[in-house]
Design an enzyme around this catalytic site. Structure first.
Site, short mmCIF file in Angstrom:
data_model
loop_
_atom_site.label_atom_id
_atom_site.label_comp_id
_atom_site.label_asym_id
_atom_site.label_seq_id
_atom_site.Cartn_x
_atom_site.Cartn_y
_atom_site.Cartn_z
N ASP A 125 0.87 4.07 -14.07
CA ASP A 125 1.49 4.64 -13.28
C ASP A 125 2.69 5.42 -14.27
O ASP A 125 3.12 6.51 -13.91
CB ASP A 125 2.22 3.44 -12.59
CG ASP A 125 3.35 3.92 -11.51
OD1 ASP A 125 3.96 3.20 -10.94
OD2 ASP A 125 3.48 5.22 -11.37
N ASP A 181 1.98 2.73 -5.63
CA ASP A 181 2.65 1.60 -5.89
C ASP A 181 3.09 0.73 -4.74
O ASP A 181 2.99 -0.49 -4.43
CB ASP A 181 4.20 2.12 -6.40
CG ASP A 181 4.11 2.74 -7.61
OD1 ASP A 181 5.06 3.60 -7.86
OD2 ASP A 181 3.04 2.36 -8.33
#
Lengths: 229, 230
Positions: free
Chosen positions: B58, B83
């Site tokens: 990420d 997420d």
């Protein structure tokens, strides 16, 4: 006109928070909190409260238009309450059925498709993700072109999840077994489950298509931004 | 310049964005998560490693996007949605293995609600990122968003806490309070890690609640200002 200036910003803000449809929205939130608190101890009360909250969802939209109290906050409150209540129901279904990951996947699809769709709605400046006019997919057009059909599919999902929760006996039952035996019974419940399954399947297919369409909108947005000097 | 870019059909241009390096990392993250949750009950440690790798990716794909000049709206959305879904799924399985499971269902509700409202208000005010909050008067808000490292610590703390909770649970339906209490009382390295994570997690949840209120105000202001313009 001077009157409007005399109303303090705080009072104006408060008046929006106290719109009738938004108060209905707060009631929906409370109903859901109570419902999920006792979902394992009293399944029927849970289902009734959950369904009442779902009905209120339609009512507050009607109230907003009737009393001229449409608000952005109200629309967001509605959307967030829908997403959270569906998510919570899917989570508790993942606890009482095997394989639980089926419901976790449905949760992922629900969040992903609605998130992407909201994003693409903002990027294209449309006011409502239900106002889709330029998609070429036939199922998409059929779905969004007919509000009754759309309503049936949405209601079918909630009804299917509620029924699944109500008919689950002990902990950790096999989902396939429960659904198959219910449909085979040939009772009114079988009929209801079959109807709900059909609408649910259409809605999930739409969700998948929506993700692809919305992703394309995000990509096209960047491409068009680059082309403008 | 005009000739070569007009030769690229719309479909190829679209495809090129889908094939940006950071977006390919994004697809890898999705696959990692799918596989991780597929085996989460049969192999907890592998699940945690894969989940954590996805979390690290990420950060990497954001860095790649800036480095290769391949920042895209699609990439940002893919990141955000991945997420939200991975956190939601982890909270869902935590609600199965702990009592009371509704604690994690509530945290899921708060995560979805706060991020949804925040994204909405970001769009309404025309800001590019919900992390670019400048006009909030709340001190905790300013402290949180003003300091990227502190913010990063709180976000990482949440994920670490959830992963630890999943790893240390033995049987099904353990009491959350008992497990957390006993792990803190041990006085081991794990205790320190749990305590550190709990602190960062608590701050993040408080910020989430404040965010919901602030974002709701933005929605209300938006309507009020729209009415005032003739």
């Amino acid at each position: 006109m001077a009157n409007v200036k005399k109303t303090a910003p705080r009072l104006r803000k408060l008046s929006v928070y106290l719109y009738i449809p938004n108060i209905i929205g707060y009631v929906r939130v409370l109903l859901n909190c109570i419902a999920f608190y006792l979902c394992f101890s009293d399944k029927r009360v849970f289902s009734v409260l959950y369904f009442i909250s779902f009905v209120c969802d339609a009512i507050d939209g009607w109230c907003a238009r009737k009393f001229n109290q449409v608000s952005t906050f109200g629309a967001v409150l509605d959307m967030v309450t829908d997403r959270i209540s569906t998510a919570c129901l899917l989570v508790i279904l993942s606890q009482v059925y095997r394989p639980g990951l089926v419901f976790v996947s449905l949760l992922a699809l629900d969040i992903g498709s609605h998130w992407l769709q909201m994003y693409s709605t903002f990027l294209t400046g449309k006011t409502n993700h239900k106002d889709v006019k330029d998609s070429t997919n036939w199922l998409f057009k059929a779905y969004y072109g007919n509000r009754m059909f759309m309503g049936y599919c949405c209601v079918a999902c909630e009804v299917l999840y509620l029924i699944l929760f109500l008919i689950a006996g002990k902990q950790s039952e096999s989902l396939v077994d429960v659904v198959a035996s219910t449909v085979r019974q040939g009772s009114p419940l079988s009929f209801l489950v079959a109807l709900s399954l059909f609408g649910w399947a259409i809605k999930q297919t739409i969700n998948v298509i929506q993700m692809k369409t919305a992703a394309d909108v995000c990509v096209l947005y960047d491409i068009e931004k680059k082309q403008k000097p």
